[in-house]
Design a protein around this motif. Structure first.
Motif, PDB file in Angstrom:
ATOM      1  N   ASP A  79       0.834  -1.205   0.000  1.00  0.00           N
ATOM      2  CA  ASP A  79       0.000   0.000   0.000  1.00  0.00           C
ATOM      3  C   ASP A  79       0.871   1.259   0.000  1.00  0.00           C
ATOM      4  O   ASP A  79       0.548   2.255  -0.659  1.00  0.00           O
ATOM      5  N   TYR A  80       1.963   1.222   0.751  1.00  0.00           N
ATOM      6  CA  TYR A  80       2.882   2.368   0.777  1.00  0.00           C
ATOM      7  C   TYR A  80       3.390   2.673  -0.632  1.00  0.00           C
ATOM      8  O   TYR A  80       3.434   3.829  -1.061  1.00  0.00           O
ATOM      9  N   CYS A  81       3.754   1.632  -1.360  1.00  0.00           N
ATOM     10  CA  CYS A  81       4.251   1.820  -2.727  1.00  0.00           C
ATOM     11  C   CYS A  81       3.159   2.372  -3.637  1.00  0.00           C
ATOM     12  O   CYS A  81       3.402   3.287  -4.433  1.00  0.00           O
ATOM     13  N   ILE A  82       1.970   1.805  -3.536  1.00  0.00           N
ATOM     14  CA  ILE A  82       0.872   2.249  -4.398  1.00  0.00           C
ATOM     15  C   ILE A  82       0.547   3.711  -4.140  1.00  0.00           C
ATOM     16  O   ILE A  82       0.406   4.516  -5.072  1.00  0.00           O
ATOM     17  N   LEU A  83       0.433   4.077  -2.861  1.00  0.00           N
ATOM     18  CA  LEU A  83       0.120   5.467  -2.533  1.00  0.00           C
ATOM     19  C   LEU A  83       1.261   6.405  -2.918  1.00  0.00           C
ATOM     20  O   LEU A  83       1.028   7.513  -3.395  1.00  0.00           O
ATOM     21  N   SER A  84       2.489   5.966  -2.705  1.00  0.00           N
ATOM     22  CA  SER A  84       3.635   6.812  -3.087  1.00  0.00           C
ATOM     23  C   SER A  84       3.660   7.041  -4.589  1.00  0.00           C
ATOM     24  O   SER A  84       3.990   8.135  -5.059  1.00  0.00           O
ATOM     25  N   ASP A  85       3.317   6.008  -5.347  1.00  0.00           N
ATOM     26  CA  ASP A  85       3.250   6.158  -6.796  1.00  0.00           C
ATOM     27  C   ASP A  85       2.157   7.153  -7.179  1.00  0.00           C
ATOM     28  O   ASP A  85       2.344   8.002  -8.057  1.00  0.00           O
ATOM     29  N   LEU A  86       1.011   7.080  -6.507  1.00  0.00           N
ATOM     30  CA  LEU A  86      -0.078   8.015  -6.786  1.00  0.00           C
ATOM     31  C   LEU A  86       0.300   9.444  -6.414  1.00  0.00           C
ATOM     32  O   LEU A  86      -0.059  10.395  -7.122  1.00  0.00           O
ATOM     33  N   THR A  87       1.039   9.613  -5.321  1.00  0.00           N
ATOM     34  CA  THR A  87       1.408  10.968  -4.903  1.00  0.00           C
ATOM     35  C   THR A  87       2.396  11.612  -5.865  1.00  0.00           C
ATOM     36  O   THR A  87       2.530  12.832  -5.888  1.00  0.00           O
ATOM     37  N   GLY A  88       3.082  10.785  -6.658  1.00  0.00           N
ATOM     38  CA  GLY A  88       4.014  11.337  -7.642  1.00  0.00           C
ATOM     39  C   GLY A  88       3.325  12.173  -8.703  1.00  0.00           C
ATOM     40  O   GLY A  88       3.979  12.942  -9.411  1.00  0.00           O
ATOM     41  N   LYS A  89       2.008  12.034  -8.813  1.00  0.00           N
ATOM     42  CA  LYS A  89       1.237  12.810  -9.794  1.00  0.00           C
ATOM     43  C   LYS A  89       0.587  14.044  -9.154  1.00  0.00           C
ATOM     44  O   LYS A  89      -0.162  14.771  -9.816  1.00  0.00           O
ATOM     45  N   GLU A  90       0.864  14.264  -7.863  1.00  0.00           N
ATOM     46  CA  GLU A  90       0.242  15.364  -7.131  1.00  0.00           C
ATOM     47  C   GLU A  90       1.123  16.613  -7.128  1.00  0.00           C
ATOM     48  O   GLU A  90       2.353  16.523  -7.234  1.00  0.00           O
ATOM     49  N   LEU A  91       0.474  17.768  -6.972  1.00  0.00           N
ATOM     50  CA  LEU A  91       1.206  19.002  -6.721  1.00  0.00           C
ATOM     51  C   LEU A  91       1.781  18.958  -5.305  1.00  0.00           C
ATOM     52  O   LEU A  91       1.289  18.211  -4.453  1.00  0.00           O
ATOM     53  N   PRO A  92       2.818  19.738  -5.020  1.00  0.00           N
ATOM     54  CA  PRO A  92       3.395  19.722  -3.664  1.00  0.00           C
ATOM     55  C   PRO A  92       2.343  20.075  -2.623  1.00  0.00           C
ATOM     56  O   PRO A  92       1.385  20.813  -2.902  1.00  0.00           O
ATOM     57  N   PRO A  93       2.479  19.565  -1.408  1.00  0.00           N
ATOM     58  CA  PRO A  93       1.503  19.866  -0.353  1.00  0.00           C
ATOM     59  C   PRO A  93       1.574  21.333   0.053  1.00  0.00           C
ATOM     60  O   PRO A  93       2.629  21.968  -0.025  1.00  0.00           O
ATOM     61  N   THR A  94       0.440  21.846   0.487  1.00  0.00           N
ATOM     62  CA  THR A  94       0.408  23.209   1.004  1.00  0.00           C
ATOM     63  C   THR A  94       1.005  23.237   2.405  1.00  0.00           C
ATOM     64  O   THR A  94       1.171  22.199   3.052  1.00  0.00           O
ATOM     65  N   GLN A  95       1.296  24.439   2.893  1.00  0.00           N
ATOM     66  CA  GLN A  95       1.826  24.559   4.242  1.00  0.00           C
ATOM     67  C   GLN A  95       0.815  24.044   5.261  1.00  0.00           C
ATOM     68  O   GLN A  95       1.189  23.422   6.269  1.00  0.00           O
ATOM     69  N   GLU A  96      -0.473  24.270   4.986  1.00  0.00           N
ATOM     70  CA  GLU A  96      -1.513  23.784   5.894  1.00  0.00           C
ATOM     71  C   GLU A  96      -1.537  22.251   5.931  1.00  0.00           C
ATOM     72  O   GLU A  96      -1.655  21.651   7.000  1.00  0.00           O
ATOM     73  N   GLU A  97      -1.411  21.627   4.761  1.00  0.00           N
ATOM     74  CA  GLU A  97      -1.389  20.169   4.707  1.00  0.00           C
ATOM     75  C   GLU A  97      -0.178  19.613   5.453  1.00  0.00           C
ATOM     76  O   GLU A  97      -0.277  18.598   6.155  1.00  0.00           O
ATOM     77  N   LEU A  98       0.974  20.261   5.279  1.00  0.00           N
ATOM     78  CA  LEU A  98       2.178  19.807   5.976  1.00  0.00           C
ATOM     79  C   LEU A  98       2.012  19.914   7.488  1.00  0.00           C
ATOM     80  O   LEU A  98       2.393  19.003   8.225  1.00  0.00           O
ATOM     81  N   GLN A  99       1.428  21.032   7.935  1.00  0.00           N
ATOM     82  CA  GLN A  99       1.252  21.218   9.368  1.00  0.00           C
ATOM     83  C   GLN A  99       0.271  20.199   9.938  1.00  0.00           C
ATOM     84  O   GLN A  99       0.504  19.626  11.021  1.00  0.00           O
ATOM     85  N   GLN A 100      -0.822  19.951   9.218  1.00  0.00           N
ATOM     86  CA  GLN A 100      -1.798  18.972   9.680  1.00  0.00           C
ATOM     87  C   GLN A 100      -1.183  17.573   9.755  1.00  0.00           C
ATOM     88  O   GLN A 100      -1.410  16.837  10.721  1.00  0.00           O
ATOM     89  N   ALA A 101      -0.403  17.220   8.740  1.00  0.00           N
ATOM     90  CA  ALA A 101       0.230  15.904   8.731  1.00  0.00           C
ATOM     91  C   ALA A 101       1.226  15.771   9.874  1.00  0.00           C
ATOM     92  O   ALA A 101       1.293  14.736  10.546  1.00  0.00           O
ATOM     93  N   SER A 102       2.002  16.815  10.115  1.00  0.00           N
ATOM     94  CA  SER A 102       2.993  16.778  11.183  1.00  0.00           C
ATOM     95  C   SER A 102       2.321  16.714  12.552  1.00  0.00           C
ATOM     96  O   SER A 102       2.721  15.924  13.415  1.00  0.00           O
ATOM     97  N   ASP A 103       1.280  17.529  12.755  1.00  0.00           N
ATOM     98  CA  ASP A 103       0.582  17.529  14.043  1.00  0.00           C
ATOM     99  C   ASP A 103      -0.025  16.154  14.329  1.00  0.00           C
ATOM    100  O   ASP A 103       0.101  15.626  15.436  1.00  0.00           O
TER     101      ASP A 103
END
Length: 332
Positions: free
Chosen positions: A130-154
């Motif tokens: 699943d990690y590989c599949i999701l990582s492959d999918l994220t390769g097609k995404e724009l970079p995360p926003t600062q809000e997304e980074l903060q939410q993920a870190s928190d």
């Protein structure tokens, strides 16, 4: 060098380049070298085979006796031109655990995933895939926003009990990461959460329409323990009342109660009708006896129901992706 040995060298190069490179063809390659050695006995030719870890491909050296003493080793790599004796320490798959649809999971990321994993029903192998599949999918995404980074870190820090900077620094030291590596991990985690949230939104309503009973609101009471003790409770005039009394007693069983979607209950209880009793039946390491006190049909407009259906839809989506994926494990 004598002309005879020069001729033998030329033949040896042609022989080496023509040997079959598949793992199951090594015996055939050894027989070919043995036949050639019979025609050139002075070379005392020896074939050295290197079987690549996790790969069907084999590389060879051909070692020949020199007429003036000592030996000469010939190497003819089939792919990148790097002799296997040099390439061995930096093998193309040496840092990989698994490759899924051309996405390689590195050992560092795999170990971090294993350290952070929670108790789930899926296997470790499924989580890595699943990690590989999701990582492959994220390769097609724009970079995360600062809000997304903060939410993920928190969220990550809260899950791991990292309430202060001192806690964070001790944890990074314990797992062998620096702040830069942690930032990189959170970057990927934020994108995975974005992809997961989108898939949950896209699959929630369809999954709910196909599996409405899984989201019935169920109030259930159940016990887990030895089969003989549960059988005694099941034989009571009112098994539900017997389980309630067991809640306050000192017994060989564990008693639980919950109200929520049927999908969140132990599997033997999910389809039981209102006032129904199930068990004792095998469940996990023990047996289970359960009673459904109430059961109400799911409300498809309830945001909590839709959220639960989205989680189930995501799990189904990932199971389908795993089933279709081309998977190569490199730890064998």
């Amino acid at each position: 060098m004598t002309s005879t040995f020069n001729a033998a060298l030329s033949e040896a190069v042609d022989l080496l380049r023509a040997l079959p490179r598949r793992r199951d063809n090594v015996p055939e390659a050894r027989r070919a070298v043995a036949r050639w050695r019979e025609s050139r006995p002075a070379t005392r030719a020896q074939l050295v085979a290197d079987v690549r870890p996790g790969s069907p491909i084999v590389d060879y050296d051909l070692v020949l006796a020199h007429p003036d003493g000592g030996s000469v080793a010939l190497t003819a790599p089939a792919d990148d031109g790097v002799p296997w004796t040099v390439d061995h320490s930096t093998h193309w798959a040496s840092g990989r655990v698994v490759t899924v649809d051309d996405f390689a999971l590195l050992i560092q990321n795999a170990l971090l995933t294993l350290r952070a994993r929670a108790e789930r029903d899926t296997t470790i192998q499924d989580e890595l895939i699943d990690y590989c599949i999701l990582s492959d999918l994220t390769g097609k995404e724009l970079p995360p926003t600062q809000e997304e980074l903060q939410q993920a870190s928190d969220a990550y820090r809260i899950r791991n009990g990292l309430r202060s900077r001192d806690d964070m620094m001790r944890w990074l030291d314990a797992v062998g990461l620096n702040e830069t590596a942690y930032t990189s991990h959170i970057f990927g985690l934020a994108l995975k959460q974005r992809v997961r949230a989108r898939i949950e939104r896209e699959t929630a309503r369809d999954y709910l329409e196909r599996h409405p009973a899984e989201f019935d609101q169920v109030w259930a009471l159940w016990a887990e323990g030895p089969e003989d003790r549960l059988a005694e409770l099941a034989g009571a005039p009112d098994p539900a009342e017997a389980l309630v009394r067991a809640l306050t007693g000192r017994d060989r069983i564990s008693v639980h109660t919950a109200e929520g979607p049927a999908l969140d209950l132990p599997e033997p209880l999910r389809a039981v009708p209102e006032k129904g009793v199930v068990g004792p039946v095998p469940h996990g390491r023990h047996h289970l006896l359960g009673v459904v006190r109430e059961r109400r049909p799911a409300d498809p407009s309830d945001p909590a129901i839709l959220a639960a259906a989205g989680r189930a839809g995501f799990a189904e989506y990932m199971a389908e992706r795993r089933a279709k994926a081309d998977i190569t494990w490199h730890w064998l």
